[in-house]
Design a protein around this motif. Structure first.
Motif, PDB file in Angstrom:
ATOM      1  N   ILE A   5      -3.446 -14.432  -4.015  1.00 22.75           N
ATOM      2  CA  ILE A   5      -2.723 -13.206  -3.785  1.00 22.75           C
ATOM      3  C   ILE A   5      -1.263 -13.479  -3.266  1.00 22.75           C
ATOM      4  N   ALA A   6      -1.292 -14.154  -1.992  1.00 24.24           N
ATOM      5  CA  ALA A   6      -0.063 -14.602  -1.623  1.00 24.24           C
ATOM      6  C   ALA A   6       0.786 -15.446  -2.221  1.00 24.24           C
ATOM      7  N   CYS A   9       2.273 -13.117  -5.185  1.00 20.81           N
ATOM      8  CA  CYS A   9       3.385 -12.336  -4.596  1.00 20.81           C
ATOM      9  C   CYS A   9       4.619 -13.299  -4.797  1.00 20.81           C
ATOM     10  N   ILE A  10       4.609 -14.489  -3.931  1.00 24.25           N
ATOM     11  CA  ILE A  10       5.737 -15.082  -4.034  1.00 24.25           C
ATOM     12  C   ILE A  10       6.270 -15.586  -5.235  1.00 24.25           C
ATOM     13  N   THR A  12       6.356 -13.900  -7.906  1.00 24.96           N
ATOM     14  CA  THR A  12       6.993 -12.737  -8.842  1.00 24.96           C
ATOM     15  C   THR A  12       8.570 -12.687  -8.241  1.00 24.96           C
ATOM     16  N   GLU A  26       5.435 -21.017  -0.890  1.00 23.40           N
ATOM     17  CA  GLU A  26       4.815 -21.201  -2.048  1.00 23.40           C
ATOM     18  C   GLU A  26       4.225 -22.499  -2.050  1.00 23.40           C
ATOM     19  N   ASN A  82      13.175 -13.185   4.784  1.00 19.32           N
ATOM     20  CA  ASN A  82      13.108 -12.237   3.534  1.00 19.32           C
ATOM     21  C   ASN A  82      14.099 -11.366   3.363  1.00 19.32           C
ATOM     22  N   ALA A  87       7.988  -7.613  -2.877  1.00 17.24           N
ATOM     23  CA  ALA A  87       7.010  -8.894  -3.114  1.00 17.24           C
ATOM     24  C   ALA A  87       7.158  -9.658  -1.934  1.00 17.24           C
ATOM     25  N   GLU A  88       8.157 -10.080  -1.124  1.00 13.48           N
ATOM     26  CA  GLU A  88       8.534 -10.617  -0.054  1.00 13.48           C
ATOM     27  C   GLU A  88       7.627 -10.082   1.157  1.00 13.48           C
ATOM     28  N   ALA A  90       4.971  -8.248   0.790  1.00 14.47           N
ATOM     29  CA  ALA A  90       3.508  -8.308   0.446  1.00 14.47           C
ATOM     30  C   ALA A  90       3.194  -9.804   0.593  1.00 14.47           C
ATOM     31  N   ALA A  91       3.817 -10.718   0.129  1.00 13.48           N
ATOM     32  CA  ALA A  91       3.438 -12.150   0.479  1.00 13.48           C
ATOM     33  C   ALA A  91       3.357 -12.362   2.071  1.00 13.48           C
ATOM     34  N   PHE A  94       0.223 -10.869   3.027  1.00 11.73           N
ATOM     35  CA  PHE A  94      -0.954 -11.514   2.670  1.00 11.73           C
ATOM     36  C   PHE A  94      -1.268 -12.873   3.269  1.00 11.73           C
TER      37      PHE A  94
END
Length: 149
Positions: A5-6, A9-10, A12, A26, A82, A87-88, A90-91, A94
């Protein structure tokens, strides 16, 4: 699952100005996902029993320990650099959750590694004692002749 999931997110994120933190996160999430997936597959299919030369408990311990450490570093760096996009954020969340799960798994791997190390040590000690006892019993067996007699 959290590493996947992480990683999603990264992936996207379309724009970044200092991209180093993003690229490092990443790399960490993808590497942890791949290595853990391979080990999970090997343990699930019992393939690790075909290669007894490798200490698989120690391998699992090193994987989870390094993944914990690198997820912590990557999440802190990404949180510091960030741009407050969804998205950041969330990453980062996670990433920290994955770090926590890897930390728990590291603790469990340490306990398992210590337990197997003790068992191997006890087995080696009992094998040594048994061998010493058997070597002393050779002198007392009448059916075995001594060469110097």
């Amino acid at each position: 699952v959290l590493a996947l999931i992480a990683f999603i997110c990264i992936e996207t994120i379309m724009e970044c100005s200092p991209c180093e933190g993003l690229y490092f996160f990443e790399f960490v999430s993808c590497s942890a996902l791949v290595v853990t997936g391979v080990l999970l597959l090997m343990f699930s299919l019992n393939l690790h029993t075909r290669i007894p030369q490798i200490n698989w408990n120690l391998t699992d311990l090193v994987n989870t320990g390094l993944s914990t450490f690198f997820f912590f570093i990557a999440s802190v760096v990404l949180a510091a650099l960030n741009h407050k996009t969804g998205a950041e954020i969330a990453a980062v969340v996670f990433g920290f959750l994955a770090m926590a799960v890897y930390a728990v798994n590291t603790y469990l791997a340490i306990k398992k590694w210590r337990m197997t190390s003790r068992q191997q040590s006890n087995r080696q000690t009992s094998d040594y004692i048994r061998a010493r006892t058997e070597s002393r019993e050779v002198d007392h067996r009448p059916d075995i002749q001594r060469l110097d007699a």
